[in-house]
Design a protein around this motif. Sequence first.
Motif, PDB file in Angstrom:
ATOM      1  N   THR A  84       0.897  -1.038   0.112  1.00 14.59           N
ATOM      2  CA  THR A  84       0.160  -0.031  -0.045  1.00 14.59           C
ATOM      3  C   THR A  84       0.560   1.384   0.044  1.00 14.59           C
ATOM      4  O   THR A  84       0.679   2.425  -0.428  1.00 14.59           O
ATOM      5  N   ILE A  85       1.857   1.343   0.630  1.00 11.90           N
ATOM      6  CA  ILE A  85       2.851   2.354   0.876  1.00 11.90           C
ATOM      7  C   ILE A  85       3.320   2.582  -0.415  1.00 11.90           C
ATOM      8  O   ILE A  85       3.342   3.390  -0.848  1.00 11.90           O
ATOM      9  N   LYS A  86       3.939   1.775  -1.183  1.00  8.42           N
ATOM     10  CA  LYS A  86       4.256   1.450  -2.545  1.00  8.42           C
ATOM     11  C   LYS A  86       3.424   2.538  -3.878  1.00  8.42           C
ATOM     12  O   LYS A  86       3.560   3.314  -4.402  1.00  8.42           O
ATOM     13  N   ASP A  87       2.641   1.663  -3.296  1.00 13.32           N
ATOM     14  CA  ASP A  87       0.991   2.350  -4.475  1.00 13.32           C
ATOM     15  C   ASP A  87       1.057   3.960  -3.799  1.00 13.32           C
ATOM     16  O   ASP A  87       0.731   4.275  -5.087  1.00 13.32           O
ATOM     17  N   PHE A  91       7.097   4.693  -2.896  1.00 12.42           N
ATOM     18  CA  PHE A  91       8.143   4.391  -2.069  1.00 12.42           C
ATOM     19  C   PHE A  91       8.369   2.784  -1.947  1.00 12.42           C
ATOM     20  O   PHE A  91       7.688   2.463  -1.467  1.00 12.42           O
ATOM     21  N   GLU A  92       9.736   2.188  -2.008  1.00 12.18           N
ATOM     22  CA  GLU A  92       9.611   0.871  -2.476  1.00 12.18           C
ATOM     23  C   GLU A  92      10.144   0.143  -0.842  1.00 12.18           C
ATOM     24  O   GLU A  92       9.876  -0.741  -0.437  1.00 12.18           O
ATOM     25  N   TYR A  93      10.847   1.282  -0.118  1.00  4.21           N
ATOM     26  CA  TYR A  93      11.218   0.879   0.819  1.00  4.21           C
ATOM     27  C   TYR A  93      11.060   1.078   2.168  1.00  4.21           C
ATOM     28  O   TYR A  93      10.525   2.482   2.352  1.00  4.21           O
ATOM     29  N   PHE A  94      10.491   0.541   2.886  1.00  5.71           N
ATOM     30  CA  PHE A  94       9.637   1.209   4.589  1.00  5.71           C
ATOM     31  C   PHE A  94      10.162   0.218   5.353  1.00  5.71           C
ATOM     32  O   PHE A  94      10.189  -0.761   5.682  1.00  5.71           O
ATOM     33  N   LEU A  95       9.903   0.810   6.785  1.00  5.17           N
ATOM     34  CA  LEU A  95       9.870   0.254   8.107  1.00  5.17           C
ATOM     35  C   LEU A  95       8.975   0.878   8.407  1.00  5.17           C
ATOM     36  O   LEU A  95       9.027   1.833   9.048  1.00  5.17           O
ATOM     37  N   PRO A  96       8.250  -0.092  10.524  1.00  3.82           N
ATOM     38  CA  PRO A  96       7.669   0.599  10.559  1.00  3.82           C
ATOM     39  C   PRO A  96       7.918   0.506  11.733  1.00  3.82           C
ATOM     40  O   PRO A  96       8.454   0.318  12.107  1.00  3.82           O
ATOM     41  N   SER A  97       7.044   1.776  12.440  1.00  2.00           N
ATOM     42  CA  SER A  97       7.158   2.168  14.036  1.00  2.00           C
ATOM     43  C   SER A  97       6.027   2.664  14.377  1.00  2.00           C
ATOM     44  O   SER A  97       5.240   2.834  13.988  1.00  2.00           O
ATOM     45  N   HIS A  98       6.246   2.915  15.876  1.00  2.00           N
ATOM     46  CA  HIS A  98       5.007   2.444  16.773  1.00  2.00           C
ATOM     47  C   HIS A  98       4.050   4.152  16.878  1.00  2.00           C
ATOM     48  O   HIS A  98       3.221   4.373  16.508  1.00  2.00           O
ATOM     49  N   SER A 249      11.114  13.822  -3.300  1.00  2.00           N
ATOM     50  CA  SER A 249      11.446  13.536  -2.366  1.00  2.00           C
ATOM     51  C   SER A 249      12.961  12.500  -2.453  1.00  2.00           C
ATOM     52  O   SER A 249      12.290  11.095  -3.271  1.00  2.00           O
ATOM     53  N   ASP A 250      14.119  12.062  -1.317  1.00  2.00           N
ATOM     54  CA  ASP A 250      14.243  10.671  -0.616  1.00  2.00           C
ATOM     55  C   ASP A 250      13.922   9.895   0.034  1.00  2.00           C
ATOM     56  O   ASP A 250      13.945   8.558   0.181  1.00  2.00           O
ATOM     57  N   GLY A 251      13.324  10.820   0.988  1.00  2.00           N
ATOM     58  CA  GLY A 251      12.093   9.706   1.905  1.00  2.00           C
ATOM     59  C   GLY A 251      11.329  10.550   2.820  1.00  2.00           C
ATOM     60  O   GLY A 251      11.250  11.552   2.505  1.00  2.00           O
ATOM     61  N   MET A 252      10.759  10.123   3.895  1.00  2.00           N
ATOM     62  CA  MET A 252       9.924  10.307   4.647  1.00  2.00           C
ATOM     63  C   MET A 252       9.785   9.752   5.922  1.00  2.00           C
ATOM     64  O   MET A 252       9.586   8.875   6.499  1.00  2.00           O
ATOM     65  N   THR A 253       9.129  10.387   6.780  1.00  2.00           N
ATOM     66  CA  THR A 253       9.154   9.754   8.111  1.00  2.00           C
ATOM     67  C   THR A 253       7.488   9.459   7.964  1.00  2.00           C
ATOM     68  O   THR A 253       6.881  11.005   7.474  1.00  2.00           O
ATOM     69  N   MET A 254       6.457   9.285   9.199  1.00  2.00           N
ATOM     70  CA  MET A 254       5.365   9.531   9.177  1.00  2.00           C
ATOM     71  C   MET A 254       4.200   8.919  10.199  1.00  2.00           C
ATOM     72  O   MET A 254       5.001   8.154  11.043  1.00  2.00           O
ATOM     73  N   ARG A 271      13.300   5.427  -1.220  1.00  2.00           N
ATOM     74  CA  ARG A 271      13.237   5.507  -2.257  1.00  2.00           C
ATOM     75  C   ARG A 271      14.525   4.984  -2.451  1.00  2.00           C
ATOM     76  O   ARG A 271      14.704   3.993  -3.281  1.00  2.00           O
ATOM     77  N   LYS A 272      15.691   4.352  -2.034  1.00  2.00           N
ATOM     78  CA  LYS A 272      17.026   3.819  -1.950  1.00  2.00           C
ATOM     79  C   LYS A 272      16.903   2.915  -1.002  1.00  2.00           C
ATOM     80  O   LYS A 272      17.354   3.216   0.697  1.00  2.00           O
ATOM     81  N   LYS A 273      17.882   1.544  -1.013  1.00  2.00           N
ATOM     82  CA  LYS A 273      17.519   0.572   0.046  1.00  2.00           C
ATOM     83  C   LYS A 273      18.697   0.376   0.731  1.00  2.00           C
ATOM     84  O   LYS A 273      18.363   0.163   1.952  1.00  2.00           O
TER      85      LYS A 273
END
Length: 466
Positions: A84-87, A91-98, A249-254, A271-273
Motif C-alpha cells: 500500500t505504501i508503495k502504491d 517508495f519501495e522500501y519502508f520500516l514500521p514504527s509505533h 523527496s528521498d524519503g519520509m517519516t510518517m 527510495r533507496k535500499k
Amino acid sequence: MDLPFTESYKIKMVEPIRKSTRKEREEWIKNAKFNLFNLRSEQVFIDLLTDSGTGAMSDRQWGAIMTGDESYAGSSSYYHLKETIKDVTGFEYFLPSHQGRAAENVLFSSLIKAGDLIPGNAHFDTTKGHIEFRHADAIDCTIKEAYDTTKEHPFKGNVDLDKLEHVLISNPKERIPMIIVTVTCNTAGGQPVSMQNLKDVYQMAKKYGITVIFDAARFAENAYFIKMREHGYRNKSIRDIVQEMFSYSDGMTMSSKKDGLVNIGGFMAFRKKEMVEKCSMHTIMYEGYITYGGMSGRDMNALAVGLQEVVEFDYLDTRIQQVKYLGDKLIEYGVPVQQPIGGHAVFVDAKRFLPHVPKDEYIAQTLAVELYLEGGVRGVEIGTLLADRDPHSRENRYPALELVRLAIPRRVYTNNHMHYVAAILKNVYDRRDQLKHGFSITHEAPILRHFTVELERVHKEASVRK
C-alpha cells in the motif's frame, strides 16, 4: 438552489460526552498545574488538543483489524502495508514504527550527529526536540509570509529558497545530513507547501548533494490544497498529486495517527535500499523486528486501509471544509486567526487576541487555559512554551507567533461542535481586556517542556513588584 455542504460519511456509533461546570473546571485546571496535557479526558467537553491518533476509523478499517496477522516476523499484514505504501507514495522500501516520533528517533539516530545543521520549514516540536537532543541545530527556512497571520498567501508552508541556499552555501555538506520539509507545516498554522516549492527544494538539494526527507504526517491534506490552490492541478486526482509530491523527496517519516487515519502507528519510507539498511539496526534496537517495528498486525492492516481512504477527494473535502467552517466562524466573530485557514486545525493568534499579556507570561498558554475555563474546550499552545529554551543560552525562545491550535480530530465532531467552540472563543474575546496577566513556570523538563510543564498564575500585585 445550491446544495449545502454535507459530510461524506454517516455515524454508526456514538460516545457520550459530559458538560462540566466552571467551578469544576477551575478546580481541575488548578490541580493540573495549568497544563492542559494533565487533564483527564473526562474533564474535557470538546477535545481539540491534537488531531494525532484521535480520529474515528471507518468500518473498512475495523474490518481489516479482524484479519491482522500477528506473526513476529514476515507477517502478511506487513506485506499488505508495504504494498500500500508503495502504491500511494511510490517508495519501495519502508520500516514500521509505533508512531511518528519513533520513526524520527530511528532516522535521526542513524543519520544525525552533534554539530549538524538540519534546515527546513518550521520543524515540528518533536522533530526539533530529536535534533537538539543530539546536539544538532534545526534551521528555520520558512517564508516570511507565514509569520503574518493577517496576510493571505496560498502556501505559507513554503521553504524560503534564498534562506535555504544560504545555509547550504555557508556550511560543508557533511554537516547537513538532510533537509526536512513538513507537509503540511504544522508549526506555521497547518499551512501547505506548493508543488513548485517542493520541486525547487529538491532540485536545490540535488545541486548540493543533500538528502530531502518529508515529515509527511499530513501529506494528503497538503495534496488537497495543491489541487485547490495551485495552477495546473485542479483536474488531477489526489493520488496523482501525492505521487508527484513524493517524487521530490528521498524519503519520509510518517506519524500515521494523522493522515493514516489510525490511532497508533508510524513508518519511514525510502527510495533507496541503503537508507533502510542504515536504519534497520536502530529499528530493531528501539522498535522491534523490521517487519513489525512496534506495530501489531491488526494496526498495520487498519493503516493500509486508512492510506487508501485518505487519498479519496470526498473524505479530504469533508475534513478540510469542517476546519474551514470553524475558521470562518471565528473570522466572522472578529477573532484573530492564521489566514488562510490550514488543513488540520485553526490557529488563533494569541498576540493579537491578548495584547496586554507580557510575552514572558506565556500569552498563548494564557488563552488556552481561558478557553478551557470558559467552556471545557481543550486546545494547545504553539508558542513560547513549545519553543522551549535555547539549547546554548538556556534562555526562553520567543517565537514570532504565539498561537493556540484547535486541532480537529478526523470524523469525530459535527459542525454543531465547531459552532460551540467558536461561541466559546467569542465569549472570551468579548472580555479580552480583562485578561492582562498569565503564568510563570514552577517546574519544567530540560527539553520538550510543554508536555509536562507546571505553572502558576501571575497575579497583578506580583507583576507590579516585579
